[in-house]
Design an enzyme around this catalytic site. Structure first.
Site, short mmCIF file in Angstrom:
data_model
loop_
_atom_site.label_atom_id
_atom_site.label_comp_id
_atom_site.label_asym_id
_atom_site.label_seq_id
_atom_site.Cartn_x
_atom_site.Cartn_y
_atom_site.Cartn_z
N ALA A 109 42.99 39.39 31.17
CA ALA A 109 43.88 40.00 32.15
C ALA A 109 43.25 39.84 33.53
O ALA A 109 42.07 39.53 33.64
CB ALA A 109 44.08 41.49 31.85
N GLU B 199 43.16 41.64 37.55
CA GLU B 199 43.43 42.90 38.25
C GLU B 199 44.10 42.73 39.61
O GLU B 199 43.80 43.50 40.53
CB GLU B 199 42.12 43.65 38.43
CG GLU B 199 41.12 43.01 39.43
CD GLU B 199 40.09 42.09 38.79
OE1 GLU B 199 40.36 41.60 37.67
OE2 GLU B 199 39.05 41.84 39.41
N ASN B 200 45.01 41.78 39.79
CA ASN B 200 45.70 41.67 41.07
C ASN B 200 46.18 43.06 41.50
O ASN B 200 46.77 43.78 40.69
CB ASN B 200 46.91 40.74 40.93
CG ASN B 200 46.57 39.49 40.17
OD1 ASN B 200 45.73 38.73 40.60
ND2 ASN B 200 47.20 39.29 39.02
N GLU C 208 41.17 46.92 33.77
CA GLU C 208 41.88 46.39 34.95
C GLU C 208 42.18 47.49 35.95
O GLU C 208 42.04 47.29 37.16
CB GLU C 208 43.17 45.70 34.52
CG GLU C 208 42.99 44.53 33.54
CD GLU C 208 41.96 43.51 33.98
OE1 GLU C 208 41.82 43.29 35.20
OE2 GLU C 208 41.28 42.94 33.11
#
Ligand SMILES: *[C@@H]1O[C@H](CO)[C@@H](O)[C@H](O)[C@H]1NC(C)=O
Ligand SMILES: *[C@@H]1O[C@H](CO)[C@@H](O)[C@H](O)[C@H]1NC(C)=O
Ligand SMILES: *[C@@H]1O[C@H](CO)[C@@H](O)[C@H](O)[C@H]1NC(C)=O
Ligand SMILES: *[C@@H]1O[C@H](CO)[C@@H](O)[C@H](O)[C@H]1NC(C)=O
Ligand SMILES: *[C@@H]1O[C@H](CO)[C@@H](O)[C@H](O)[C@H]1NC(C)=O
Ligand SMILES: [Zn+2]
Length: 946
Positions: free
Chosen positions: A338, A340-341, A374
């Site tokens: 994944a 973490e935007n 995240e």
């Protein structure tokens, strides 16, 4: 980021060990175990730093570096502070996109050139508008120089630009790739057939593939993104939409709100057709899960975890979530676990979506952990960001700790810290015991080197070091220091010493020296504890660099760590730190038969070797059930490591293992599974089966009997997890057990008729059951049946991965080769993101391991061609599995020679780690072979079954 968990159940564990350095998996690829999907540490092993081989010359390689920094950095005469970007794209029709960007700049010193990053973009018109009153002008560059190697563009202007504000306007076009980096396309099957969505993955250095930018973490700026897309599609980005306008030709423009000041690697965009579910946190933040059409209900578990975790973090950090919304999107193709935007976290489908009532426990824990990982980045990483990639561990090590802390609060019944020690801490200790490891704070001269630092050192050792600080400072001071750090450095950049100072400030304890011994120095110590002869009571303590193969060089003794001794079970003097090579220590109680364990609770990442006068009372306490699970795990994993070094006789190791007969804890079973998988693999190479029979019949059969195969409605998650763990060991040790084989085959047949029926073959047990079925199959029918199921678009991705992992258990060589070839893609192959699974399955026994290496040599070009452009970490995983699974000296030499002849850029260090691990394993196999001849060993194995 989070590694792709590519190991979902206990059986993968063995894998890990085998491919050594304890393979386990990033935010990208990220870490299974018996369960939980984990990642092979070494998979991601970097070869980033220059230390060691002295091959690089900074001056020579730095390219257009300017300024005082020790790493490549864009010059700072020009500071971008806002990007206004409009992208036009239509992913279902075309991979082409076009962009218009206006970058607001502050020229801080006179200069006649502007340098920024861009990769694979075709630049059209370029203008610079100076906007200062009285000096407004439009300038065109005299010359535009592209440097493909450094992914930079230099604009030369005729006139010297004066300090002040300006806007750089660039029109450009680009192409979306399929390599899961930059702005890329991803295909999925929806209710109306195959569709394509556009997604982004920028960390570390791929924002430059979507827009010209200053693509460095410290060049924070505001991003004002807009898109023009077909009206039938939806677009989401970091921020909510500010406006939507209908355009001609069935298109629409969506303009998003300005982001906060942030690093370019956190920008994100997704364009496609999505289903959505949503929830709100207590304080009103909107959280959504976006999925491919028809799958939204599968996001419910992750959504509820996210809502609770976000509130927990707001409270824990004392800083509210700074954005108006949080989206979490399930991607059909994603290189990492994944990413973490900020405000738009993108996940591998399997790490976000599940059916909460049927999902295997390992998978469920994995999803919770990836979500909490995240979301912790929304503060640690996004709000406060590392200055440069050499401090990546600040992001990832912290998130590795925080994910566990949050899951422990949200799901106390999982005892997640025990799993942490088995999975994360032990991965750190395995990889970091190699001479080819690297320090947590690792020099990164060029951003392109950073890909490889997404490894178990940054994640797991980093996290273990953070956990140690928490143990030494105590929860309250630890948290207070973090709150201070968040407030002081919000929207800014930091390095490790900024974090140490905040903790020093709140605690008054000197931490800098202690911490730098753990983060700036490669490796970790073993604490050697001897009853100091002749005068009674005191203990003689020594510290030494711990190396997996037990080797010692004259220089090694110079290393010194500040070791928190953490003696227990009487937990006074918690903060006592040993910072000398040797010391004498007087234990507090001297009661007869009292036991003592250092590193109580396995709080710090080091190992402890006791002399026999201390080990005896420990073993007695262990058998009597007085030692807590964390320490039971620590003692066992340490013993295995000492046995591999040759410091602990194999008989002692097995005696210790037998003390765990009747073990109740699921996580201790996971640790046993690590040790037993490793022993099983080594014994298979020795060609010995007495060990298999002794352990299988003497320990595993009873354990499986006790836990049973049927899931009861009232049992806990950990009981289910334990069952999965024990069954995976049975599938390894006694795959041909008649009763089990019949049971597995009958359940398999019923499952084939109705793949939705969980009662027949629960997700927890699928991989092991498939393996047992394939190992006993008399025809190739079950193999082909499994492959047919894997191709069905409607089966859950987690089941598909169980199948990929199990297929390698088919015993016929032609089937194994077919399985390996699935990694090459094509109609019957796996998605690029899943390339490691088929290789993992095959390379798990001696025959398959050799086959996988030959296959790799033959198919190297196709494999590399497929992975070109994608994260080098995926290739690293494939190499680790295919090359690292034969514990033989000659094989180590062959692998080394092969990669000298065919070097893989960016994986030099990972390959060195693979080779070193093979050599370590090879020595262990020789020791095991000797031990098996030993009469004492034979007696011991016979007695195992009593
Ligand atoms: C590195 O660059 C410096 C300066 O250009 C040069 O003097 C030196 O010989 C180079 N070293 C190597 C190992 O190439
Ligand atoms: C531009 O840079 C100068 C010098 O660093 C600074 O004083 C000024 O505040 C900056 N202006 C803006 C709008 O960022
Ligand atoms: C989960 O699985 C159960 C049992 O197969 C099924 O009844 C239920 O509808 C599924 N839930 C979702 C959200 O798919
Ligand atoms: C909600 O907001 C209030 C006021 O800002 C704050 O005091 C409280 O801690 C927040 N609650 C949570 C769960 O974040
Ligand atoms: C401690 O014991 C180990 C063996 O258990 C021995 O090799 C070592 O020399 C001892 N060290 C001291 C300082 O007595
Ligand atoms: Zn991360």
């Amino acid at each position: 980021m989070q590694f792709p968990a590519w190991r979902v159940n206990s059986s993968r564990r063995r894998f890990q060990r085998r491919a050594r350095p304890g393979l386990r998996g990033v935010c990208l690829l990220l870490c299974v175990a018996a369960l939980w999907p984990r990642k092979p540490a070494s998979f991601f092993a970097p070869s980033c730093a220059n230390e060691g081989n002295g091959s690089s010359n900074a001056t020579e390689e730095t390219g257009p570096v300017q300024g005082p920094k020790s790493h490549e950095a864009l010059p700072d005469e020009v500071e971008p502070f806002r990007y206004a970007l409009e992208l036009t794209l239509d992913p279902e029709r075309s991979s082409a996109f076009s962009g218009k960007v206006s970058i607001s700049l502050n020229v801080t010193r006179e200069t006649s050139s502007i340098i920024f990053n861009a990769r694979d973009l075709t630049l059209g018109s370029i203008k610079l508008l100076t906007t200062d009153p009285g000096r407004a002008a439009t300038l065109h560059p005299l010359e535009v120089l592209k440097d493909a190697k450094f992914q930079r563009v230099t604009l030369h202007f005729k006139d010297v630009l004066q300090p002040g504000l300006a806007v750089l306007r660039i029109h450009y076009t680009g192409e979306m790739g399929k390599d899961m980096a930059g702005l890329y396309s991803s295909r999925y099957k929806g209710p109306d057939g195959w569709k394509t969505m556009a997604l982004t993955q920028f960390e570390a250095v791929d924002a430059r593939r979507m827009l010209p930018c200053w693509d460095e973490p410290s060049r924070k700026a505001v991003f004002a993104l807009g898109v023009v897309i077909p009206s039938a599609l939806t677009a989401v980005s970091n921020m909510p939409a500010a406006s939507e306008t209908t355009l001609e030709r069935q298109r629409r423009r969506i303009v998003f709100l300005d982001t906060p000041r942030m690093s370019s690697y956190l920008l994100a965009l997704a364009v496609g057709r999505f289903d959505t579910i949503q929830a709100q946190t207590v304080n009103g933040t909107l959280i959504r899960v976006l999925t491919m059409p028809g799958q939204a209900a599968q996001g419910q578990f992750a959504l509820s975890v996210a809502a609770r975790a976000l509130s927990y973090y707001e409270d824990y950090f004392g800083v509210p979530f700074p954005l108006p919304k949080l989206d979490m999107l399930a991607a059909p193709d994603f290189a990492a676990g994944a990413m973490e935007n900020w405000g738009l976290v993108i996940y591998r489908e399997v790490d976000l979506l599940c059916n909460e009532t049927t999902v295997g426990v390992a998978r469920k824990v994995r999803i919770a952990t990836v979500v909490t990982h995240e979301l912790s980045h929304m503060w640690f990483g996004n709000l406060v960001t590392m200055e440069w990639w050499d401090q990546l561990w600040l992001n990832e090590g912290f998130a590795n700790w925080m994910q566990t802390q949050a899951v422990d609060v949200l799901f106390p019944e999982w005892h997640i810290w025990e799993q942490y020690v088995v999975e994360e801490q032990s991965r750190a200790l395995q990889l970091d015991a190699l001479r080819s490891s690297h320090p947590v704070e690792v020099p990164i001269r060029h951003a392109k080197e950073v890909d490889e630092v997404f490894d178990a050192i940054s994640y797991c050792k980093g996290g273990s070091v953070v956990r140690m600080v928490n143990g030494v400072l105590g929860k309250e001071l630890f948290r207070e220091g973090l709150g201070l750090y968040m407030r002081r450095f919000a929207y800014r950049n930091t390095d490790s010493s900024d974090l140490w100072s905040c903790w020093e400030e709140v605690s008054g304890m000197p931490l800098q020296d202690m911490m730098s011994s753990w983060t700036q120095q490669q490796g970790f110590p073993v604490l050697i504890v001897n009853r100091s002869a002749p005068k009674g009571g005191g203990l003689a303590l020594q510290q030494r660099w711990f190396l997996a193969d037990g080797s010692e060089e004259p220089e090694d003794a110079k290393k010194l760590w500040h070791i928190p001794l953490l003696p227990g079970p009487d937990s006074q003097r918690k903060q006592m730190v040993m910072d000398t090579p040797e010391m004498l220590w007087e234990p507090p109680g001297k009661a007869e038969g009292a036991w003592l364990k250092f590193n109580f609770g396995q709080v710090a990442p080091y190992r402890v070797l006791y002399d026999s006068s201390l080990l005896r009372p420990l073993a007695t306490a262990l058998r009597a059930g007085h030692v807590n699970p964390l320490d039971r795990i620590g003692l066992l994993l340490d013993a295995m490591a000492f046995a591999k070094q040759g410091r602990l006789p194999m008989t002692e190791l097995l005696r210790l293992v037998s003390a765990y007969k009747g073990e109740k804890s699921a996580h201790v079973w996971q640790a046993l599974s690590d040790v037993l998988s490793s022993l099983h693999r080594m014994a298979a190479f020795v060609g010995d089966t007495t060990l298999h029979e002794a352990v299988g019949n003497g320990m595993l059969r009873d354990a499986l009997q006790e836990v049973g195969l049927a899931i009861s409605a009232s049992e806990t998650d950990l009981t289910r997890h334990k069952r999965a763990c024990i069954l995976s060991l049975m599938a390894m040790y006694l795959p041909h057990d008649k009763g089990l084989a019949e049971e597995a085959t009958s359940r398999f047949q019923r499952w084939l008729d109705a793949p939705d029926r969980q009662d027949v073959l629960p997700d927890d047990l699928k991989t092991s059951m498939f393996k047992i079925v394939l190992a006993n199959a008399e025809t190739d029918a079950p193999y082909h049946a499994l492959r047919r199921v894997a191709r069905r678009p409607d089966i859950p991705q987690a089941v598909r991965l169980s199948i990929y992992t199990a297929l390698g258990s088919a015993t016929r060589r032609d089937l194994r080769l077919k399985t390996l070839d699935m990694a090459l893609g094509g109609r019957n192959g796996v998605r690029l993101q899943d390339i490691m699974y088929p290789v993992q399955g095959v390379s798990s026994d001696p025959d398959g391991a050799r086959l996988a290496w030959r296959w790799f040599i033959q198919r190297r070009r196709s494999i590399i061609a497929r992975l070109k452009g994608a994260s080098v970490r995926l290739l690293g995983l494939v190499i680790q599995l295919a090359a690292g699974s034969v514990p033989d000296k000659g094989h180590a030499n062959a692998v080394e020679a092969f990669f000298q002849q065919h070097p893989v850029q960016g994986l030099e260090r990972s390959i060195a780690q693979v080779v070193e691990s093979i050599r370590t394993d090879a020595k262990f196999v020789v020791r095991l072979e000797d031990a098996m001849q030993d009469e004492e060993m034979k007696d011991l194995l016979l007695s195992f079954e009593l």
